[in-house]
Design an enzyme around this catalytic site. Structure first.
Site, PDB file in Angstrom:
ATOM      1  N   ASN A 138      46.270 -54.975 -50.785  1.00  0.00           N
ATOM      2  CA  ASN A 138      46.176 -53.543 -51.088  1.00  0.00           C
ATOM      3  C   ASN A 138      45.417 -52.879 -49.948  1.00  0.00           C
ATOM      4  O   ASN A 138      44.201 -53.017 -49.846  1.00  0.00           O
ATOM      5  CB  ASN A 138      45.428 -53.368 -52.428  1.00  0.00           C
ATOM      6  N   TRP A 139      46.151 -52.175 -49.099  1.00  0.00           N
ATOM      7  CA  TRP A 139      45.520 -51.590 -47.913  1.00  0.00           C
ATOM      8  C   TRP A 139      44.703 -50.339 -48.241  1.00  0.00           C
ATOM      9  O   TRP A 139      43.990 -49.831 -47.389  1.00  0.00           O
ATOM     10  CB  TRP A 139      46.587 -51.231 -46.876  1.00  0.00           C
ATOM     11  N   LYS A 140      44.866 -49.809 -49.445  1.00  0.00           N
ATOM     12  CA  LYS A 140      44.191 -48.556 -49.818  1.00  0.00           C
ATOM     13  C   LYS A 140      44.486 -47.490 -48.758  1.00  0.00           C
ATOM     14  O   LYS A 140      45.564 -47.516 -48.170  1.00  0.00           O
ATOM     15  CB  LYS A 140      42.695 -48.796 -50.018  1.00  0.00           C
TER      16      LYS A 140
ATOM     17  N   HIS B 191      45.130 -49.048 -60.832  1.00  0.00           N
ATOM     18  CA  HIS B 191      44.018 -49.527 -60.014  1.00  0.00           C
ATOM     19  C   HIS B 191      42.750 -48.761 -60.397  1.00  0.00           C
ATOM     20  O   HIS B 191      42.803 -47.573 -60.712  1.00  0.00           O
ATOM     21  CB  HIS B 191      44.333 -49.329 -58.527  1.00  0.00           C
TER      22      HIS B 191
ATOM     23  N   GLU C 246      40.439 -47.446 -58.806  1.00  0.00           N
ATOM     24  CA  GLU C 246      40.173 -46.202 -58.065  1.00  0.00           C
ATOM     25  C   GLU C 246      41.045 -45.063 -58.590  1.00  0.00           C
ATOM     26  O   GLU C 246      40.621 -43.900 -58.613  1.00  0.00           O
ATOM     27  CB  GLU C 246      40.385 -46.445 -56.563  1.00  0.00           C
TER      28      GLU C 246
ATOM     29  N   GLU D 141      40.687 -56.989 -62.147  1.00  0.00           N
ATOM     30  CA  GLU D 141      39.771 -56.563 -61.089  1.00  0.00           C
ATOM     31  C   GLU D 141      38.516 -55.972 -61.720  1.00  0.00           C
ATOM     32  O   GLU D 141      38.500 -54.799 -62.102  1.00  0.00           O
ATOM     33  CB  GLU D 141      40.435 -55.504 -60.206  1.00  0.00           C
TER      34      GLU D 141
ATOM     35  N   GLY E 126      35.215 -54.148 -53.493  1.00  0.00           N
ATOM     36  CA  GLY E 126      34.642 -53.586 -52.274  1.00  0.00           C
ATOM     37  C   GLY E 126      33.129 -53.707 -52.190  1.00  0.00           C
ATOM     38  O   GLY E 126      32.497 -53.105 -51.336  1.00  0.00           O
TER      39      GLY E 126
ATOM     40  N   SER F 209      36.700 -58.398 -53.995  1.00  0.00           N
ATOM     41  CA  SER F 209      36.007 -59.128 -52.933  1.00  0.00           C
ATOM     42  C   SER F 209      36.521 -60.558 -52.745  1.00  0.00           C
ATOM     43  O   SER F 209      35.737 -61.478 -52.495  1.00  0.00           O
ATOM     44  CB  SER F 209      34.490 -59.107 -53.169  1.00  0.00           C
TER      45      SER F 209
ATOM     46  N   GLY G  75      41.816 -56.444 -51.181  1.00  0.00           N
ATOM     47  CA  GLY G  75      41.616 -55.154 -50.522  1.00  0.00           C
ATOM     48  C   GLY G  75      41.145 -55.345 -49.086  1.00  0.00           C
ATOM     49  O   GLY G  75      41.934 -55.583 -48.177  1.00  0.00           O
ATOM     50  N   GLY G  76      39.840 -55.267 -48.886  1.00  0.00           N
ATOM     51  CA  GLY G  76      39.260 -55.307 -47.535  1.00  0.00           C
ATOM     52  C   GLY G  76      39.771 -56.456 -46.679  1.00  0.00           C
ATOM     53  O   GLY G  76      40.094 -56.275 -45.498  1.00  0.00           O
TER      54      GLY G  76
END
Ligand code: PGA
Length: 254
Positions: free
Chosen positions: A12-14, A97, A99, A169, A175, A214, A235-236
């Site tokens: 997930n590149w956000k 998600h 966010e 999640e 993150g 994470s 993600g990251g």
């Protein structure tokens, strides 16, 4: 992981990337991914989807979007429909998600409608569920996740989960560098599978449940070793070729 379910790693590149950065990242991943016995997909921002679909043609990497509109077509300025995502080459889409839930006020009802809208066009929804730190500390984790799942079951039916993926999640792990321990993840994954299993045991046992929050190259293997963890929503670490490849390799081995 279990032998019955094919592992899946989704990046997930956000809201990260640029045409140049995307090319560099995907070139590195495609060149070194090799032949793994898992599904891999990336979820870039909307504007890059069509171009990335072309880049991924002929590779084993699939494409997903990060969200979609609940409506199929019409006067919804700024929105993107399921059929448009399908049209440019997406096979998957994230729904719910954390966010989206917290920053964009998407409640369980909206998330359920997005799930159904995705499936109506043949996209595989990746339904994200998870509790906040306060909810975990108050021992409401299972109740929150049950509500998040039930909203979708009520609208789409349990059989819809035969063509879906769930991602657990924990919000406190996204993150933050705080990863759930493998045991914490397994407990919630088992709860999710058990809850769905009350309604349809076959659907529940075939469902892929990803862990997200994470996930890194150095903790993926121990998470994926848990029996009900079928891969990761990353993600990251999905923005760094080395990390992402390490996570994919861990999913392949587990
Ligand atoms: P993270 O994000 O890996 O950076 O924690 C996961 C996600 O939000 O999907």
């Amino acid at each position: 992981m279990s032998n019955e379910r094919r592992p899946l790693v989704a990046g997930n590149w956000k809201m990260h990337g640029s045409r140049a950065a995307n090319t560099a990242l995907l070139d590195a991943v495609v060149a070194r991914l090799g032949k793994l016995d898992i599904d891999v997909l990336v979820c870039p921002p909307f504007v890059y989807l069509a171009e990335i679909a072309q880049r991924l043609a002929g590779t084993t990497i699939a494409l997903g979007a990060q969200s979609l509109c609940v409506e199929p077509v019409g006067a919804f300025t700024g929105e993107v429909s399921a059929s448009m995502l399908k049209d440019v080459g997406c096979g998957y889409v994230l729904v719910g998600h954390s966010e989206r839930r917290s920053l964009f006020h998407e409640d369980n009802g909206v998330v359920a409608r997005k799930f159904a809208a995705a499936q109506a066009e043949g996209l595989v929804p990746i339904l994200c569920v998870g509790e906040s730190l306060v909810e975990r500390q108050g021992e409401h984790t299972f109740a929150i996740i049950r509500e998040q799942l039930d909203a979708v079951i009520q609208l789409a039916g349990i059989s819809a989960f035969a063509n879906a993926v769930v991602a657990y999640e924990p919000v406190w792990a996204i993150g933050t560098g705080l990863t759930a321990t493998p045991e914490q993840a397994q407990a919630v994954h088992a709860f999710i599978r058990g809850h769905l299993s009350h309604q349809d045991a076959n659907v529940a046992s075939a469902l892929r449940i990803l862990y997200g929050g994470s996930v890194k190259g150095n903790n993926a293997a121990e998470l994926f070793a848990m029996p009900d963890v079928d891969g990761g929503l990353v993600g990251g670490a999905a923005l760094k070729a080395d990390e992402f490849l390490q996570i994919c390799a861990a999913a392949n081995r587990s």
